[in-house]
Every structure is written in C-alpha cells, then in structure tokens.
Design an enzyme around this catalytic site. Structure first.
Site, PDB file in Angstrom:
ATOM      1  N   GLY A 472       0.803  -1.208   0.000  1.00 60.11           N
ATOM      2  CA  GLY A 472       0.000   0.000   0.000  1.00 60.11           C
ATOM      3  C   GLY A 472       0.835   1.256   0.000  1.00 60.11           C
ATOM      4  O   GLY A 472       0.309   2.370  -0.043  1.00 60.11           O
ATOM      5  N   GLY A 514      12.006  -0.803   3.337  1.00 61.36           N
ATOM      6  CA  GLY A 514      11.701  -1.365   2.036  1.00 61.36           C
ATOM      7  C   GLY A 514      12.148  -0.500   0.877  1.00 61.36           C
ATOM      8  O   GLY A 514      12.990  -0.902   0.065  1.00 61.36           O
ATOM      9  N   GLN A 604       1.351   8.173   3.384  1.00 61.87           N
ATOM     10  CA  GLN A 604       1.919   7.335   4.431  1.00 61.87           C
ATOM     11  C   GLN A 604       1.979   8.078   5.760  1.00 61.87           C
ATOM     12  O   GLN A 604       1.629   7.541   6.809  1.00 61.87           O
ATOM     13  CB  GLN A 604       3.331   6.896   4.030  1.00 61.87           C
ATOM     14  CG  GLN A 604       3.361   5.747   3.047  1.00 61.87           C
ATOM     15  CD  GLN A 604       2.927   4.452   3.701  1.00 61.87           C
ATOM     16  OE1 GLN A 604       3.596   3.925   4.588  1.00 61.87           O
ATOM     17  NE2 GLN A 604       1.793   3.937   3.283  1.00 61.87           N
ATOM     18  N   GLU A 670       7.016   4.398   9.044  1.00 61.71           N
ATOM     19  CA  GLU A 670       6.584   4.213  10.427  1.00 61.71           C
ATOM     20  C   GLU A 670       6.650   5.466  11.290  1.00 61.71           C
ATOM     21  O   GLU A 670       5.957   5.565  12.297  1.00 61.71           O
ATOM     22  CB  GLU A 670       7.405   3.086  11.058  1.00 61.71           C
ATOM     23  CG  GLU A 670       6.881   1.743  10.622  1.00 61.71           C
ATOM     24  CD  GLU A 670       7.881   0.605  10.728  1.00 61.71           C
ATOM     25  OE1 GLU A 670       7.613  -0.302  11.515  1.00 61.71           O
ATOM     26  OE2 GLU A 670       8.893   0.614  10.023  1.00 61.71           O
TER      27      GLU A 670
END
Length: 720
Positions: A472, A514, A604, A670
């Site tokens: 996503g 990632g 994000q 994050e």
C-alpha cells in the site's frame, strides 16, 4: 533487432508527485488480491481455534464432520504432516504457532487445533463450527500488570541489548533540581489491515506455489521451505497486491495450513482468516507498563534519564516490545539507563506493529519530557532543543544526519506555536476546553541487502525486476521513478515486476527499510545497465540485463546513528460535561531523507498520524480474565478512528538528503505514528490541567481524572 540511441537526459522523477502506476487497476477491480485469484478445482480450508486458554486436547471428534456435505478432510494433531520448527529463519526462530497440529498442547485461546477443508468456503465454515474438540483445561494467567511476579529480563537471543546503563542514576537524580518520576501505560493493540490474511497453495510442475498476502515473498518462501524441509528452489511465493500489513503479514498459520492441505489433497487449497481469527493468529502490539525518571538542573539540562519498559510475551515464543529504545537515540544525560522486562502469559505471541517500540515508547518519554518542561518553567520545544545530543547518547556513535531542530522550527512556525500561553485550562469555547501539545519523533533508518535486475528491451522500454512488496506504500511507483532517473529516461518507459520469490532475495516491506533497500539495488543495476548501453550496439530480442546485489555496499557503511526524525503538533478540545476529546488539527514535520514520491509519502505520513490519533483516543483490546479470551475481537468492539474522528491533518518534511544513500532515502513508513499519542496527551493536559498517563484517553477516564483533580483541590483547600 533495435539499435540503441543515446538517451535524452530526463531527470527529476524522484521527488515529483506521481499517481500509482497500478492505481487504475485497483480502483476498477482489475488488480486481484490473494483471496480473489481463481484456481481450477479450488478447495477451501477453515481453521478451528481452541476455546480454552490453557490445557490439552483430549480428542477431536471429526467423524461426524467428515460426513457433512462437501467436506474433503479434517487435519489435526493426530493426522497432520510433521514439520520442522527448529530452524533459524530470516528474522530468527519461527513462532511455534506456525508449527500447526504437531502436539496436543493449547497455550492460549485461539490456538489452531484443526483445519476443515471442503468444496466451498461455506461448507468448510459450517463443518468447522460443528467440529467438537474436547479439552483437559488448566488454570491460566492473562493478567498483565506492572507488578506481575513473573517479570524477567529478556533472553539475549531475542534482545541482546535489553539493558543499557552509564553513570550513577541514583546520584544524579538526587542532585537534580527538577525530577519527574511517573508511570505510563499503553494497551494491547491490533493491526487490522484492510485486506484479511489469505493464502492459496498448490503443487505445480513439482514446485510448491503459494499465492499469498505478505510483506516479503522471498522471506515467506524460505520459511516454508525450512518448515517443510523442501529445497528452497522448489518453493515459489507470489504476492502481487497487498492491502496493508503493518508488521502482521509474515509467515502465519493460514499459509502452513494451506500447504498441508494441498499436499494431502493434490489440489489447490485456499485458507482465509476471519477478522476475529486475526486477533489471535497474526500477532499484535503488546501492552506496556513504563516508568520514566528524568532529572534536570535549573536550566533544564538532563542530568538523569531512566526508562524501564515492561511488555508481555507468550509461553511458547519470546518477543520484546522494545519501548525503552527510543530514549537511547533522543536524549542524553550524565547518567542514562534503559531496561526492558517481560512477563510470560497464556496469550498469543505479540509481533511487530507499525513503529514497534517507538510508538508506545514515545508516548511515555515524550509525555515525561513535557512534564519536565512544565516543572522547569520552559517551553516544551526549548527544553528538547537544550537536550539535543552531539552523538548517540548510548552508542557514542556520530549521527549520520540529525535534522530534528529543523523539524521543530518549521513545525512551530506552521502550527503557530509562538506566543502559546503554557498555563493549562485557560482557553475555552463554550463547553470545550482547548489545548495544544507537541512531541518529538524518531525511527531508525536501516537498509537491507537486496538484489535487482534491470533489462533494456528491444522496444525501447526497460523492465525492472525487484522482489519488493507493495503493501500500500506505492513501491511500484517509487521504483519507476528511481529507475527513470538512473537511466535518464521518462517514467513511461519503465515497467516494474515485484512480489515474486523467483525474482530473488530482497528486503521485506518492514522497518521503514523497504523503499530504501529496493531503490539502492535498482539504482546500482540501472547504473550498470546505462554503462553497458553506452558501449553501443544493438539490443538482442532477449534484451540486455544488468544485475545488482547490495550486500557489499551496505556492509561497507560506517557505523553511525541513522534515523528519521519528526515533530508532532496537536490541538485538542475536551468536552467538560461528557469527557469527549476531539483532536481539531494535527501537524507533522519530518526529516526522512529524500522523498521519492511526495504524493504517496504524504499519504503514508497522514495514515501514520491518523493511527497515532486512534492509538491516543480509541484502540484497546480487552481480555476477559476468567475465560482468557478477547471481549472485543472485531471492529465493532475494537474501536479505531473513523472518518468523523479525523481532523485536518498536515504532513510535510524538511530537506534531509542522506549523502550515503545512492538516492538519498531514509524511510518514512513508520515515523508518522511516533509521538502523535504523546502530542495529543500533552494537548489534553494543556486543555484541562490533568495529565493522562494511560492510553487510550477515553471519556470515562477524562471524567474520572477530572473528579480526582477536583477532590485533590478540595483537600488542598481544607489543608490550607
């Protein structure tokens, strides 16, 4: 055969907002997720979970179920294939929950005890609900408390640096002019990704193929090969589209169950977890009980920093929620100590969940720092700025780049922090008390070894093959931009293949690593390909391919403290009659390296900040101590922030290019959630004058805290 021509220099794809390359397929339904892909002769499995919290299985009465319409088989500990759970996997030893049906022990409620496979999903579910399993039940303990007698230090194998210490904490606390010594707690929280966990397994041409929803196909393929003692080359895992993961989509029981069933039935088998099953089978964020002690001198400089964090783990596998780690990076002091402690309970094993450690740890630390600022009579930003470390507070390593002060400055300017009256409980609109708060944020900027291949095709396009996982985040689109800039061509000439273990090893979609890991590999392969094309000549029908492996380059990186940073700002309104808290606005300013795609990056960050709001005000999984099971294992009882709860949220960033990364990336998946709960809690204090050290800040807790504050005030008046 096509002859190469000199590429026109086209740059600037990295840093430009681009819609997702697969966006149209997703909104039209052309993009298929793991549970939607059709297979001929597909059978369906349904897991049966234990209804007791601790004990043994006496019997599985599967005879009547096998005679039900459509039922093909029933797997349990008495007939299932044997697997090997003793191997060392990609991220350590596997959680024994993936060793399905290997024994009769039940270590927690929701442990898989059987799999019913039938022709249709409906038949499998009906049979699974009819299956009778008899148990010998034993006494259990699911009660997580700060003073639990079973508290212990984590094993070095699961956390080698559980404790850190320097200096004399007791002495520095005694000498401090201002001291904060408080306890903070966060509840058990769950991932609840939009797409459920689903896997289909089949044998095709002598190879095991699993179509799955996961955060790393090479990871899951290698784990399945080890678990079933297969040659790694005989296992292929594909995961083209993933509807969220947040740390929960690694190897889990549903993949293992599907492999077992397809091996026995010789036909494809699909297993999909229900929302309720996800609560016990795919991990969660452990609750925490944290104690923070801060000591500062008269000018607000820290003399002592002490943080102890307690979390829970299961009785079958050790996992640590590393909440005390956040202070090892953020704040220095003459004496500095951090400790992690665990308690084993009869519950499922926790796992990584967005910003593991940092999310709950930042709530405790950033709340305590705010309390210290109040005692010192300093602005919260000023106190933090005065305690900026020159090197890693615990490691002593230099910072690769630390732009936290730039985040404070830009955030304060845009939020309108200047002129804020620090006194609580003064601003009011009708029945609403208003307050503002802020908090700092950090998350590690790591990178994992990856391989990639880039091919120049005869038709003038370029094909990038990288085993990335797009959960996503927009990974495909990011790799298009990185490759386009490296090859100096337009993004429309780039094709990307991801999500297939046959593409080779690559880092997982996790740890905010990632995009950085994959981009590094793509950049190296594309640079080499550009050099090959510069030699001239024609492109053969199979194309010209360059490959990369970043292991050596990453291994050569100097040891440094590498992190992303952020400053979170919140405005909260508190209804003094109902206890309702409404967050009116959130602002996050981040230093997270080069932003590859501002469009998806902002999504994000806003998503993480929304989750932080949900963490602060709503999310709380509750266990019944009598049964050991969940009271609210669904989205009716486990509350998450709905659209009406989400205010105006702004997320932006400062320049923070990482010169040691070929693209300048750090990572931002994050950090968006880190610090948000503390900023909101600090804003609630500013609105009401009452501190909330326990999450979530529910209306009943707001009212109870207000009544306690009034009671203390009455006692003070009587004493005076």
């Amino acid at each position: 055969m096509t002859t190469t021509t000199e590429n026109t220099a086209v740059t600037g794809a990295v840093g430009s907002a681009r819609t997702r390359v697969e966006g149209r397929d997703k909104v039209t339904g052309a993009a298929r997720y793991a549970g939607e892909i059709p297979f001929a002769e597909l059978a369906h499995g349904w897991l049966v979970l234990s209804t007791v919290t601790r004990g043994r299985i006496r019997s599985v009465e599967d005879g009547p179920v096998r005679d039900m319409p459509g039922v093909l088989t029933v797997l349990h500990h008495g007939n299932a294939p044997r697997v090997d759970t003793g191997y060392m996997g990609f991220l350590g030893r596997p959680n024994p929950v993936v060793g399905l049906f290997q024994h009769d022990r039940v270590p927690f409620m929701g442990w898989p005890v059987a799999l019913v496979v039938a022709e249709t999903s409906e038949q499998a579910r009906e049979a699974a609900e009819a299956l009778e399993v008899r148990y010998e039940e034993e006494a259990h303990d699911v009660g997580f408390t700060a003073g639990h007698p079973g508290t212990y230090t984590p094993d070095a194998a699961s956390m080698p640096d559980a404790d850190t210490a320097k200096g004399d904490l007791a002495a520095r606390l005694r000498e401090a002019a201002f001291v904060v010594d408080e306890e903070y707690s966060t509840p058990e929280e769950h991932h609840n990704s939009m797409e459920p966990h689903a896997a289909t397994a089949r044998w095709e041409g002598g190879r095991l193929e699993v179509v799955d929803s996961n955060q790393g196909t090479f990871w899951v393929a290698s784990e399945l090969a080890s678990l079933f003692s297969l040659d790694p080359g005989s296992v292929r895992v594909r995961s083209e589209h993933v509807g969220g993961g947040f740390g929960s989509k690694g190897l889990a029981p549903h993949q293992v169950a599907a492999v077992m069933a397809t091996t026995l039935l010789h036909r494809p088998v699909r297993v999909v977890l229900t929302r309720r099953q996800m609560f016990s089978l795919v991990g969660f964020r452990s609750p925490t009980a944290q104690r923070v002690k801060l000591g500062a001198d008269t000018d607000g400089r820290l003399r002592a920093f002490d943080h102890e964090a307690l979390s829970l783990t299961s009785t079958v596998h050790e996992f640590v929620e590393a909440s005390a780690g956040v202070g090892r990076v953020m704040y220095d002091a003459d004496a500095h100590g951090t400790r992690h402690r665990l308690v084993r309970l009869d519950v499922p094993t926790p796992t990584w969940m967005r910003a593991p450690g940092e999310a709950p740890g930042s709530f405790a630390v950033e709340s305590a720092v705010d309390e210290l600022a109040e005692k010192c009579g300093l602005d919260p930003i000023e106190l933090r700025a005065r305690n900026e470390p020159a090197v890693g507070p615990v490691s002593g390593l230099p910072f690769a780049r630390r732009s936290l002060l730039a985040c404070f400055e830009e955030g304060a300017r845009r939020f309108g922090w200047a002129g804020r009256d620090p006194r609580p409980g003064l601003r009011r609109e009708g029945r609403w008390l208003l307050g503002t708060g802020m908090a700092a944020a950090t998350f590690s900027a790591g990178v994992g070894a990856s391989t990639a291949a880039v091919t120049a095709e005869p038709d003038g396009h370029f094909t990038v093959r990288i085993n990335a996982s797009d959960i996503g985040t927009g990974a495909r689109t990011a790799m298009v931009s990185v490759a386009a800039d490296a090859l100096r061509v337009g993004p429309d000439r780039i094709r990307v293949r991801i999500g297939d273990s046959d593409l080779g090893p690559a880092w997982i979609a996790g740890g905010s690593m990632g995009t950085r890991s994959w981009a590094w590999a793509v950049r190296l392969a594309a640079d080499e390909l550009r050099e090959l094309l510069a030699l001239g000549g024609s492109i053969p029908p199979e194309g010209i391919t360059a490959r990369s492996d970043t292991s050596e380059a990453i291994g050569a990186l100097a040891q440094k403290e590498r992190h992303s940073y952020g400053a979170q700002f919140a405005e909260a309104a508190v209804d003094i009659t109902t206890g309702e808290v409404r967050v009116r606005r959130l602002l996050g300013i981040f230093a997270a390296g080069t932003v590859v795609n501002p469009l998806t990056a902002r999504s994000q960050l806003v998503g993480g900040m929304t989750w932080g709001l949900s963490m602060a005000l709503h999310e709380e999984a509750v266990r019944d101590p009598a049964s050991g099971g969940y009271v609210n294992a669904d989205l009716a009882g486990y509350h998450v922030a709905a659209h009406a709860d989400v205010p105006h949220i702004e997320a932006d960033w400062v320049d923070d290019h990482d010169p040691e990364d070929p693209v300048g990336i750090k990572g931002l998946g994050e950090i968006g959630i880190v610090g948000v709960a503390a900023a909101i809690a600090n804003a609630v204090w500013h609105a009401t004058g009452v501190r909330h050290r326990r999450l979530p800040i529910r209306p009943d807790r707001v009212l109870a805290a207000a009544e306690q504050a009034r009671g203390r005030a009455r006692e003070d008046d009587r004493g005076a």
